[in-house]
Design an enzyme around this catalytic site. Structure first.
Site, PDB file in Angstrom:
ATOM      1  N   ASP A 150      -0.221   1.850  20.138  1.00  0.00           N
ATOM      2  CA  ASP A 150      -1.595   1.719  20.657  1.00  0.00           C
ATOM      3  C   ASP A 150      -1.985   2.851  21.604  1.00  0.00           C
ATOM      4  O   ASP A 150      -3.159   3.016  21.917  1.00  0.00           O
ATOM      5  CB  ASP A 150      -1.766   0.377  21.366  1.00  0.00           C
ATOM      6  N   GLY A 177      -5.344  -1.451  16.453  1.00  0.00           N
ATOM      7  CA  GLY A 177      -6.024  -1.088  17.695  1.00  0.00           C
ATOM      8  C   GLY A 177      -6.914  -2.237  18.137  1.00  0.00           C
ATOM      9  O   GLY A 177      -8.037  -2.359  17.678  1.00  0.00           O
TER      10      GLY A 177
END
Lengths: 420, 420
Positions: free
Chosen positions: B144, B191
Site C-alpha cells: 500500500d 488500495g
C-alpha cells in the site's frame, strides 16, 4: 512471375505473440523481393481490406518490424467481424477481391482462429469462382487452443504460462494468510467452450494436494453440491482452497454459471463473472472468506512472461505461411506437429483450410481426472512443453519497450466506399 | 554479551518481496554468531509467538534461505491479527514476553505495515514495563506504500511495476480490437485508502492521451456524471478508454462504490467489486462494450516481474534491521531515504516506531492532476525509480522455482496453551 503484393490481416482476439507471426510474415516476404512487392496489412483486420484501409509495412524499418516479435496486442488492429457463407456475404467477398485487384494483391495471409480459417477458405473459393488468381494461406492463432489439425495454437502457450505462474504465485500468497484471512481464492480465466486455459493452471501442481485444488472446465458439467463439498474438504484438509474457473463453466445442459444476453459479432455470448458467482456461493453456503481475481485481457496480453516455445511457434507459422505461398500452395494453414517421444520436438506441417474451418477442439476427456476437477498426467505431458522457456522483452526505465508502427496507409484507389 | 535467539515474524498481507526481507534477516543474523543463537520465525506471524509455534530457521540450508529472495508469499505464514492497546490486549503482550522468555528470545523483528509497527512499538513498551530485555525492530512492508517516515515501502515497487506493465499490455490489446469490440477496459487494483497502486498505472502513459486515460484514486471523490462524461470523451477521441480503479474508490463523504459489510481482523472492510460496478455503469449509461480485470492477489504475488529496486530495498531493510539490533538500537524501523537529485539514489535511515505507528500516508494532492484522473510529473518522478530493473526468478521446466522450507518447529516449553 510478376511481383505482386501480399495482404496480411490479424483477426479476432489478439494474443501476446500474434505480432511475432506478423514479424515473420513481413521478414520472410522481404526475403523474396522477386515475388512479393509489398506486404500490406489490414487496418483492423479484414475490415482494412473491406474499407480499403491498407497499412504499407514496407515503410516500417527492419528494426521496427523485428521488435514486433516481442510486442503484444495486434499491431495493425484486429476485429471481430465474421464473413458468413458465400451467398449471404457475397458482397463482402466480392469487395475483398475488388480491393485485392485494385492493389495487385496476389497473396492473402489471414491470421486467426477457426472463424478466420473459414473466411480464408471462402475467400480462396470466391477468388477461384471469380477467376482472380489469389493464394490464400490461413495462419493459426488463438489463446483458446481449439483449432483442429494443429497440435496446439500459437498464443496458447503464453497464456498457459501466465495462468500457471499466476496460480502458483497467488497460491503462495493464500497459503501464507489462510490461518486468519482468505480461505478460498478463485482465479477466473478465459475459455468459452474449451478448458485448455484453465487446464494450464494444473501445471502449478507438482504433487497431490498442491494448488490449484479445483479446476472448473467448460467440458465438465458444474454441480453445485459436489463442488461445495469438495471446497469444504479441501479447506478442512489444507486450510485453504485455490480454484481456477473457466469463464465458460456451465451447468448440465449448457447453461453458463454467468451469461449475459449480450453477444459479440460472432454471435458468442459476452462472458465474465464466474469468479464472483462462485465466491458468493462459497461465502453463502460455507462461510469462508474469499478473494477472486479475473485475469481477463491481462492473461492474453502478458508478453512480459510469454513462453519462448510459443514465441518460436508463432514466428514459425508466419514464416511457413509465406514459404507455403512461395512454394505455390493454396488454401492451406501451417500446423504445429508434435513429434513422438521426449524431449518435445515440433515441426511445421500443413492442414487444408477446408478441414480446419469452424471446428472446435475440446479437451479430451482423458486430460481431465475422473472427478472432473483436475488434469491428468497425460494432460501435463501435453501442456508442459508449451510453456517452456522465457522470452523477455527489452526494458527501458522499468517498462517493456514495445514497438510502435508508423501505420502509413496506402493511397486508396477505389472510388466506392464500402459500408461494413 | 550472551547469545540470545531472535524472533522474526511476517504480518498482514504479504508481498512479492517480503521473503527477500526474511532472507536478509536470517543471512545477516548468521553473520553475527556471537550475538544471535538462532532465528526463530513465527508460524503465521505473531500468532506463532502467541501459540508458541516457532519455526527454527537454523535448520534451513544457506541455499534454501538464499532462495527466499526470489520467492513470493510469506514463507513462514503471515496473519491478520491485531494486538490492541496495552490494556485491552494485556494478556497477549504478556504472553509474547512469556514465550520470548521461555525461548531466550532477545530480539523481536516484526515485518509489516502500520498496524504491525504499532504492535512492535507496544511490545517494546511492554518488555520495558515487565523488565524483560528485548530489542524491538520494526521492518517496513506493505504494497500500500502508506507508511510514514520512509520514502516508500518494500513490496510497493513490485506491485507498481506489475500494475504499470499490465496496464500497458492490456491497453495494446484493447486498442487492437476497439473498432469492433471492447471500447472500455477497467483494471481494478488494490488500495483501500491510498491510491499509490492505482497511481503506478500512470507510468504506462508516456505522453498525453496514452492509456490509462482515467485513474480513480481513493483520495478523489468519485462523481458519476463527471466520470461518465470523461469516459465518453475519451472513447470519442481515441476509440477506446482504459480505466484503472482503486478498490477504495469512493463517493464524496467516503461511501465506497462497492463495500460489503464484511470486515477483516483489523476492522477493515473487505473490498472488491469496483470494476464490475463501473463496467455496468458504463454499459448502462453509455452502451459501450466493456471488459474488466481484477488483479487481486496476482498483483502482490507477481514475483516473476518484481522490481529489482524493490527486491534490493526489501533485502536492505531486513539487513539493516539486524544491524540496528547489533548496534544496540531499539524501537526503531529502518526507513528508505531518497537522496536529492537524479539519478535516483537511496540509503537506509532510521525511524522511531513511536512515530510510524498507525499513520497512513496518502498520495499528496500534487501527485494527482487537477482533474483528479491522472498523475502529475511530480508523481512520475517519485514512482519511476521504484520500478527500475527486473529481477527474474530462476525457472525450471517453464515454471519459476520457488523455495520450500522445512518448517521444523521448535519444541514447546510452555505447558499453558494460549487461546487466540
Amino acid at each position: 512471375m510478376a511481383k505482386r503484393n501480399a495482404f496480411y490481416a490479424q483477426s479476432g482476439g489478439v494474443t501476446a505473440v500474434i505480432n511475432a507471426t506478423a514479424c515473420a510474415v513481413i521478414q520472410t516476404a522481404r526475403q523474396y523481393p522477386d515475388l512479393f512487392d509489398k506486404v500490406y496489412a489490414g487496418h483492423n483486420g479484414i475490415l482494412g481490406a473491406l474499407k480499403e484501409e491498407l497499412i504499407d509495412t514496407s515503410l516500417e524499418t527492419d528494426r521496427t518490424v523485428a521488435a514486433l516479435k516481442h510486442t503484444p496486442g495486434g499491431a495493425f488492429g484486429s476485429c471481430r467481424y465474421k464473413l458468413r457463407d458465400l451467398e449471404t456475404s457475397k458482397a463482402e467477398y466480392e469487395r475483398l477481391i475488388e480491393v485485392f485487384y485494385a492493389h495487385n494483391i496476389g497473396y492473402f495471409f489471414y491470421n486467426g482462429g477457426g472463424d478466420s480459417q473459414d473466411t480464408a477458405y471462402k475467400v480462396s473459393q470466391m477468388s477461384e469462382k471469380m477467376g482472380y488468381p489469389l493464394t490464400c494461406i490461413g495462419i493459426p492463432k488463438t489463446i483458446d487452443n481449439d483449432l483442429p489439425l494443429t497440435d496446439n495454437c500459437p498464443g496458447f502457450g503464453s497464456v498457459a504460462k501466465y495462468v500457471a505462474i499466476s496460480t502458483q504465485e497467488a497460491a503462495l500468497d493464500i497459503i501464507s494468510m489462510c490461518e486468519t484471512s482468505t480461505k478460498v481464492f478463485i482465479l477466473e480465466v478465459m475459455g468459452r467452450h474449451a478448458g485448455w486455459i484453465a487446464a494450464a493452471a494444473g501445471l502449478a501442481s507438482y504433487q497431490e494436494g498442491d494448488p490449484p485444488h479445483i479446476i472448473l472446465f467448460p467440458e465438465i458439467a458444474f454441480n453445485k453440491e459436489r463442488f461445495l463439498k469438495r471446497v469444504q474438504e479441501v479447506v478442512q484438509q489444507h486450510g485453504y482452497c485455490v480454484i481456477v474457473a473457466s469463464e465458460g463453466t456451465c451447468y448440465e445442459g449448457g447453461r453458463m454459471l454467468h451469461a449475459t444476453t449480450e453477444q459479440d459479432a460472432f454471435g458468442h455470448l459476452q462472458l465474465g463473472g464466474v469468479a464472483p458467482i462462485l465466491a458468493k456461493m462459497i461465502k453463502h453456503e460455507l462461510g469462508y472468506k474469499y478473494h477472486y481475481a479475473v485475469a481477463d485481457y491481462l492473461q492474453r496480453s502478458a508478453r512480459h512472461i510469454a513462453s519462448k516455445t510459443d514465441v518460436e511457434q508463432a514466428y514459425a507459422v508466419g514464416k511457413a505461411a509465406v514459404e507455403f505461398a512461395v512454394a505455390g500452395k493454396n488454401a492451406v494453414m501451417p500446423a504445429i506437429v508434435r513429434q513422438p517421444g521426449t524431449p518435445y520436438q515440433w515441426t511445421i506441417g500443413e492442414a487444408p483450410l477446408s478441414e480446419v474451418a469452424n471446428q472446435e477442439k475440446l479437451m479430451p476427456r482423458s486430460f481431465i481426472t475422473d472427478d472432473g476437477y483436475h488434469i491428468t498426467q497425460e494432460a501435463k505431458a501435453y501442456l508442459e512443453p508449451l510453456i517452456q522457456g522465457e522470452d523477455y522483452p527489452p526494458y527501458y526505465n522499468g517498462m517493456p519497450v514495445y514497438t510502435d508502427l508508423k501505420h502509413t496507409f496506402v493511397a486508396k484507389k477505389l472510388s466506392r466506399l464500402f459500408k461494413v
